[in-house]
Design a protein around this motif. Structure first.
Motif, short mmCIF file in Angstrom:
data_model
loop_
_atom_site.label_atom_id
_atom_site.label_comp_id
_atom_site.label_asym_id
_atom_site.label_seq_id
_atom_site.Cartn_x
_atom_site.Cartn_y
_atom_site.Cartn_z
N UNK A 178 -16.25 13.79 -14.79
CA UNK A 178 -16.99 12.73 -14.11
C UNK A 178 -17.99 13.33 -13.13
N UNK A 179 -17.54 14.32 -12.35
CA UNK A 179 -18.43 14.96 -11.37
C UNK A 179 -19.57 15.70 -12.06
N UNK A 180 -19.29 16.31 -13.20
CA UNK A 180 -20.34 17.00 -13.96
C UNK A 180 -21.40 16.00 -14.42
N UNK A 181 -20.98 14.84 -14.92
CA UNK A 181 -21.94 13.82 -15.34
C UNK A 181 -22.78 13.34 -14.16
N UNK A 182 -22.14 13.11 -13.03
CA UNK A 182 -22.89 12.69 -11.83
C UNK A 182 -23.91 13.75 -11.44
N UNK A 186 -28.14 13.64 -11.35
CA UNK A 186 -28.88 13.82 -10.10
C UNK A 186 -29.67 15.12 -10.04
N UNK A 187 -29.37 16.07 -10.94
CA UNK A 187 -30.02 17.38 -10.90
C UNK A 187 -31.45 17.28 -11.43
N UNK A 188 -32.41 17.81 -10.67
CA UNK A 188 -33.83 17.70 -11.05
C UNK A 188 -34.12 18.36 -12.40
N UNK A 189 -33.42 19.46 -12.70
CA UNK A 189 -33.67 20.18 -13.95
C UNK A 189 -33.39 19.31 -15.17
N UNK A 302 -22.25 26.48 -12.28
CA UNK A 302 -22.86 27.80 -12.40
C UNK A 302 -23.00 28.21 -13.86
N UNK A 303 -21.96 28.00 -14.65
CA UNK A 303 -22.02 28.40 -16.06
C UNK A 303 -22.96 27.50 -16.85
N UNK A 304 -23.02 26.22 -16.46
CA UNK A 304 -23.95 25.32 -17.16
C UNK A 304 -25.40 25.71 -16.87
N UNK A 305 -25.73 26.02 -15.61
CA UNK A 305 -27.09 26.43 -15.27
C UNK A 305 -27.45 27.75 -15.96
N UNK A 306 -26.47 28.65 -16.08
CA UNK A 306 -26.71 29.91 -16.78
C UNK A 306 -26.96 29.65 -18.27
#
Length: 323
Positions: A178-182, A186-189, A302-306
């Motif tokens: 749930x937090x990942x979806x939120x 909200x993440x600009x990328x 961190x791993x998702x952004x990587x």
């Protein structure tokens, strides 16, 4: 010739044993009529979480042997085994099979010390990988569909039983999904993204869709400016094509992760077992795997952004993977 095919055990997952006793009589009936029993896929070789799992996973083969019906295993994986009765029972049942097709070479190699004959083993993937020639793919990317959204993010959420993990681990998993979806919302990328949920299991008590519905119900309405769709597919071919059109994938179910790799989609895996850990290592993506027990939001981000930053190079590497 008549072939009877089915899963491994004497009861439906999530159902009490007594409610599935009629299965025994149906199995005996069809085994009498069959020329061959194909059993699988699954992980029949394991001592965890309880020793009675062995009886559950090898019961169909036991009935076939008692009734004189030839049988074989397909798509078998190995978790682990340390219990001597497990090894003895497996050796007796396994060596009477026509063959044992394992989901990977590691599982085949692990069966040999348990007494299974080399001649019985055929290491194959659960789902065969296509050999991909440069510039071609059996399911070409749909560029017109992709152009409507710069980033299409596929994801899979699973339900787990307390028999699989402690309750606090399961709750932590659902809270963090749930937090990942939120965060994605909200993440600009990812502000111009499209989220697509892929259900992989419809077994009662374990269906993925109920986990997805629980997640969406918790999201505030004003956060849904990014579309979150539930993927609908009617065939395996459709499923592969739809996953092929994702740019990134977050998977929990083993086959969601396997299909993402097969369709050359960079994937971050949440691992609930050794088969996922081993598979991610096998395809060179170990750094993009997190175990259920070690899952934290910071690590997930961190791993998702990587994964996002390296998606082009990961896709290039996945192009060369064949089986």
């Amino acid at each position: 010739k008549f072939i009877y095919s089915g899963r491994l055990g004497v009861r439906e997952p999530g159902q009490p044993f007594y409610s599935s006793l009629s299965w025994i009589f149906k199995t005996i009936k069809w085994l009498f009529k069959s020329n061959l029993l194909l059993i699988g896929p699954g992980n029949p070789i394991r001592d965890n979480p309880s020793q009675d799992k062995l009886i559950f996973h090898l019961s169909r083969a036991t009935f076939a042997r008692l009734l004189g019906t030839p049988y074989a295993f397909i798509g078998i994986g190995l978790d682990r085994t340390t219990w001597k009765p497990t090894e003895y029972f497996l050796k007796k049942i396994g060596n009477k099979a026509l063959f044992i097709s394992t989901r990977d070479k590691r599982s085949a190699d692990a069966l040999v010390p348990l007494g299974i004959k080399h001649s019985k083993l055929v290491p194959l993937a659960d789902i065969s990988f296509y050999e991909i020639k440069k510039g071609t793919h059996p399911f070409p990317r749909d560029d017109n569909w992709k152009s409507r959204k710069p980033i299409t993010i596929g994801f899979n959420i699973s339900r787990f039983s307390p028999r699989h993990f402690p309750g606090e681990v399961i709750e932590n998993y659902h809270d963090l999904m749930f937090s990942w979806c939120q965060w994605i919302l909200s993440e600009n990328s990812f502000s111009d993204s499209r989220l697509v949920f892929f259900p992989f299991c419809e077994t009662p008590h374990f269906e993925d869709t109920s986990a997805f519905q629980r997640l969406v119900s918790k999201l505030p309405p004003d956060s849904l400016h990014i579309p979150i769709d539930e993927c609908k597919y009617s065939s395996f071919t459709d499923l592969r094509l739809l996953i092929r059109n994702c740019d990134l994938f977050l998977g929990t179910r083993f086959h969601s992760i396997l299909l993402a790799v097969q369709q050359v989609v960079p994937v971050l895996a949440i691992s609930y077992g050794q088969k996922t850990t081993h598979f991610m290592k096998q395809v060179g993506l170990s750094e993009y795997e997190i175990s259920m027990e070690d899952l934290t939001l910071d690590d997930l981000k961190q791993k998702w952004l990587r994964l996002y930053s390296n998606k082009a190079s990961i896709r290039e590497e996945l192009q060369h993977i064949t089986r």
